[in-house]
Motif scaffolding. Sequence first.
Motif, PDB file in Angstrom:
ATOM      1  N   LYS A  32      45.521  51.572  45.444  1.00  0.00           N
ATOM      2  CA  LYS A  32      44.574  52.129  44.477  1.00  0.00           C
ATOM      3  C   LYS A  32      44.869  51.465  43.144  1.00  0.00           C
ATOM      4  O   LYS A  32      46.012  51.477  42.683  1.00  0.00           O
ATOM      5  N   ALA A  33      43.824  50.886  42.525  1.00  0.00           N
ATOM      6  CA  ALA A  33      44.048  50.145  41.287  1.00  0.00           C
ATOM      7  C   ALA A  33      42.819  50.191  40.391  1.00  0.00           C
ATOM      8  O   ALA A  33      41.696  50.357  40.863  1.00  0.00           O
ATOM      9  N   ARG A  34      43.078  50.017  39.106  1.00  0.00           N
ATOM     10  CA  ARG A  34      42.003  49.833  38.121  1.00  0.00           C
ATOM     11  C   ARG A  34      41.872  48.333  37.876  1.00  0.00           C
ATOM     12  O   ARG A  34      42.873  47.628  37.724  1.00  0.00           O
ATOM     13  N   GLU A  75      34.946  45.339  36.089  1.00  0.00           N
ATOM     14  CA  GLU A  75      36.002  45.706  35.153  1.00  0.00           C
ATOM     15  C   GLU A  75      35.920  47.194  34.825  1.00  0.00           C
ATOM     16  O   GLU A  75      34.826  47.748  34.723  1.00  0.00           O
ATOM     17  N   ASP A  76      37.070  47.817  34.677  1.00  0.00           N
ATOM     18  CA  ASP A  76      37.245  49.237  34.361  1.00  0.00           C
ATOM     19  C   ASP A  76      36.972  50.170  35.535  1.00  0.00           C
ATOM     20  O   ASP A  76      37.096  51.376  35.393  1.00  0.00           O
ATOM     21  N   SER A  77      36.592  49.645  36.691  1.00  0.00           N
ATOM     22  CA  SER A  77      36.383  50.515  37.840  1.00  0.00           C
ATOM     23  C   SER A  77      37.704  50.746  38.569  1.00  0.00           C
ATOM     24  O   SER A  77      38.640  49.950  38.467  1.00  0.00           O
ATOM     25  N   VAL A  78      37.772  51.861  39.293  1.00  0.00           N
ATOM     26  CA  VAL A  78      38.946  52.201  40.088  1.00  0.00           C
ATOM     27  C   VAL A  78      38.543  52.055  41.548  1.00  0.00           C
ATOM     28  O   VAL A  78      37.509  52.584  41.976  1.00  0.00           O
ATOM     29  N   VAL A  79      39.358  51.332  42.303  1.00  0.00           N
ATOM     30  CA  VAL A  79      39.043  51.041  43.701  1.00  0.00           C
ATOM     31  C   VAL A  79      40.279  51.218  44.576  1.00  0.00           C
ATOM     32  O   VAL A  79      41.406  51.181  44.085  1.00  0.00           O
ATOM     33  N   VAL A  80      40.039  51.389  45.859  1.00  0.00           N
ATOM     34  CA  VAL A  80      41.101  51.285  46.848  1.00  0.00           C
ATOM     35  C   VAL A  80      40.839  50.001  47.618  1.00  0.00           C
ATOM     36  O   VAL A  80      39.762  49.808  48.186  1.00  0.00           O
ATOM     37  N   LEU A  81      41.807  49.099  47.572  1.00  0.00           N
ATOM     38  CA  LEU A  81      41.736  47.837  48.312  1.00  0.00           C
ATOM     39  C   LEU A  81      42.528  48.004  49.601  1.00  0.00           C
ATOM     40  O   LEU A  81      43.632  48.557  49.582  1.00  0.00           O
TER      41      LEU A  81
END
Length: 167
Positions: A32-34, A75-81
Amino acid sequence: MSKSDMFEASGSTCSLSFIDDLNPSKDMWNLKARIIRKWMQMFRMELILLDEKGCKIQAGIKGPLISFFDSQLQEDSVVVLSRFGVGENLDPYKVVNHAYKINFYRCTTVRPVVGWEGVEYGFKLISHSLIDKGECQDLLTVVIWTYMEKLLKKGKGSTLNSKMWNV
């Protein structure tokens, strides 16, 4: 987020890792990262990712995969890769101080998520005295913003200048 945090992916539950956990020993990570920075460089898309502990890592997407991932990574979104690779960061000019780099594969998945418990943009303010004392040696680049007092005293507005040093 604690290391034991889980997320639902395709009907199964998967654990999330932090950036400090990543290494080249396996190819199927969940993170999980921004996305704090995104740019194009020659035939690659590059990203800077930030986890909730405040650690950063660079990620790269090769040319043929850019059109597949571009709209999913803002940019600025939070995602799970999920299902990405980790390799040594051999770039001659590193933009983050991390030994590894994330590589996107065709099978890599990007899932937008809501909720973020970490720092917003991955930087912290450092006093000038610490920089002068050499206590910021682990930083790649330090940017210091200063107001030009002479211009302010002369009434010419508030001009903001920056100086950059490699430490």
